[in-house]
Design a protein around this motif. Sequence first.
Motif, PDB file in Angstrom:
ATOM      1  N   PRO A 242       0.808  -1.227   0.000  1.00  0.00           N
ATOM      2  CA  PRO A 242       0.000   0.000   0.000  1.00  0.00           C
ATOM      3  C   PRO A 242       0.844   1.281   0.000  1.00  0.00           C
ATOM      4  N   ASP A 243       1.939   1.289   0.752  1.00  0.00           N
ATOM      5  CA  ASP A 243       2.790   2.478   0.788  1.00  0.00           C
ATOM      6  C   ASP A 243       3.575   2.645  -0.505  1.00  0.00           C
ATOM      7  N   ILE A 244       4.005   1.532  -1.095  1.00  0.00           N
ATOM      8  CA  ILE A 244       4.701   1.606  -2.384  1.00  0.00           C
ATOM      9  C   ILE A 244       3.759   2.176  -3.445  1.00  0.00           C
ATOM     10  N   GLU A 245       2.532   1.701  -3.443  1.00  0.00           N
ATOM     11  CA  GLU A 245       1.552   2.191  -4.418  1.00  0.00           C
ATOM     12  C   GLU A 245       1.279   3.675  -4.215  1.00  0.00           C
ATOM     13  N   ALA A 246       1.166   4.103  -2.949  1.00  0.00           N
ATOM     14  CA  ALA A 246       0.918   5.522  -2.659  1.00  0.00           C
ATOM     15  C   ALA A 246       2.092   6.380  -3.122  1.00  0.00           C
ATOM     16  N   CYS A 247       3.307   5.875  -2.912  1.00  0.00           N
ATOM     17  CA  CYS A 247       4.491   6.620  -3.325  1.00  0.00           C
ATOM     18  C   CYS A 247       4.599   6.684  -4.843  1.00  0.00           C
ATOM     19  N   ASN A 248       4.303   5.585  -5.503  1.00  0.00           N
ATOM     20  CA  ASN A 248       4.324   5.580  -6.972  1.00  0.00           C
ATOM     21  C   ASN A 248       3.307   6.576  -7.537  1.00  0.00           C
ATOM     22  N   LYS A 249       2.161   6.673  -6.888  1.00  0.00           N
ATOM     23  CA  LYS A 249       1.147   7.637  -7.320  1.00  0.00           C
ATOM     24  C   LYS A 249       1.683   9.062  -7.172  1.00  0.00           C
ATOM     25  N   ALA A 250       2.399   9.312  -6.076  1.00  0.00           N
ATOM     26  CA  ALA A 250       2.990  10.634  -5.871  1.00  0.00           C
ATOM     27  C   ALA A 250       4.055  10.918  -6.928  1.00  0.00           C
ATOM     28  N   GLU A 251       4.848   9.900  -7.283  1.00  0.00           N
ATOM     29  CA  GLU A 251       5.884  10.097  -8.301  1.00  0.00           C
ATOM     30  C   GLU A 251       5.261  10.391  -9.667  1.00  0.00           C
ATOM     31  N   ALA A 252       4.138   9.752  -9.972  1.00  0.00           N
ATOM     32  CA  ALA A 252       3.436  10.046 -11.224  1.00  0.00           C
ATOM     33  C   ALA A 252       2.944  11.490 -11.225  1.00  0.00           C
ATOM     34  N   TYR A 253       2.446  11.942 -10.083  1.00  0.00           N
ATOM     35  CA  TYR A 253       1.993  13.332  -9.948  1.00  0.00           C
ATOM     36  C   TYR A 253       3.159  14.299 -10.158  1.00  0.00           C
ATOM     37  N   LEU A 254       4.309  13.994  -9.554  1.00  0.00           N
ATOM     38  CA  LEU A 254       5.471  14.873  -9.678  1.00  0.00           C
ATOM     39  C   LEU A 254       5.990  14.899 -11.113  1.00  0.00           C
ATOM     40  N   LEU A 255       5.942  13.750 -11.790  1.00  0.00           N
ATOM     41  CA  LEU A 255       6.351  13.720 -13.196  1.00  0.00           C
ATOM     42  C   LEU A 255       5.431  14.598 -14.041  1.00  0.00           C
ATOM     43  N   ASP A 256       4.144  14.514 -13.791  1.00  0.00           N
ATOM     44  CA  ASP A 256       3.162  15.318 -14.539  1.00  0.00           C
ATOM     45  C   ASP A 256       3.419  16.812 -14.368  1.00  0.00           C
ATOM     46  N   HIS A 257       4.000  17.188 -13.231  1.00  0.00           N
ATOM     47  CA  HIS A 257       4.274  18.604 -12.957  1.00  0.00           C
ATOM     48  C   HIS A 257       5.731  18.978 -13.212  1.00  0.00           C
ATOM     49  N   GLY A 258       6.456  18.089 -13.889  1.00  0.00           N
ATOM     50  CA  GLY A 258       7.825  18.407 -14.288  1.00  0.00           C
ATOM     51  C   GLY A 258       8.826  18.455 -13.166  1.00  0.00           C
ATOM     52  N   ALA A 259       8.531  17.745 -12.065  1.00  0.00           N
ATOM     53  CA  ALA A 259       9.416  17.815 -10.888  1.00  0.00           C
ATOM     54  C   ALA A 259      10.231  16.557 -10.678  1.00  0.00           C
TER      55      ALA A 259
END
Length: 263
Positions: A242-259
């Motif tokens: 569950p934590d890995i999935e949550a972190c991966n979701k955050a990384e996808a969000y950061l990629l979408d925002h160019g970070a």
Amino acid sequence: MYSINGFFKRPQNLAYDAITARAEYDRILTLASILKRYNSDFADFAFNNEDAQHRYAEIGDEILKTDEPPSDLLAELEILGSQKTIPVEGNEDQHFKTIWETSQSINSKYGSHLLFIELKGHQTYAAKIQATIDFQSARFGGVEINLPMKGDTDFWYQHWTTMRDIMFAAMEIWEFDWIVAQPTMYVGLQKNLFVDRRSFGWMGWTPQDLPRGVNSALARMEPHKSGTFMLLQERMMNMKAPDIEACNKAEAYLLDHGALALL
């Protein structure tokens, strides 16, 4: 175990010399003095005593050649056992001299311009601060802090602000363009979403001013140093699904925002 990893680019006109290396070494000592306030493991750094270790090996060889080792050799061996390392504190010049000479020897052999500085705890190697600087790379280098942990009751777990404050303290010493705190094996086990990009983890900071609207991928996004502090969740991140999935979701969000830059 948790690690804090900070990355920075190479400033212009920076020379690969002993002056630059010593300045980096002193920055690590400054961080060590701060971490010492949090955990005594960071007050006990030591480095190899090459003379004592060489003599220790010599005596060991001599003892193996005889059925009854002489008592004087056994006594010397016992003394040398406690002298095989030298405390960094009080011997900083000697320690730096060893680091710089080793760096020059390696670089001469391989034709590189790499500086590697490492402090390790004497009692526990889990406590570690290291800086790696490549003077030939545009990425330049980074700093890693390994935080020793002794279970779920360890003080690092007590509140997320503890690790945030340590991360911010490192940011006062170095000018990072990305810094994160995450389980040490998060990247090692390739649990991060993009293997060719920087990883995120439990918390971090980016120089980008990210939008701080409603975002289910991150529990907190706060302004800091003209950038954004990011927290995945207030509870410490673990390596379970569950934590890995949550972190991966955050990384996808950061990629979408160019970070989430490429490595």
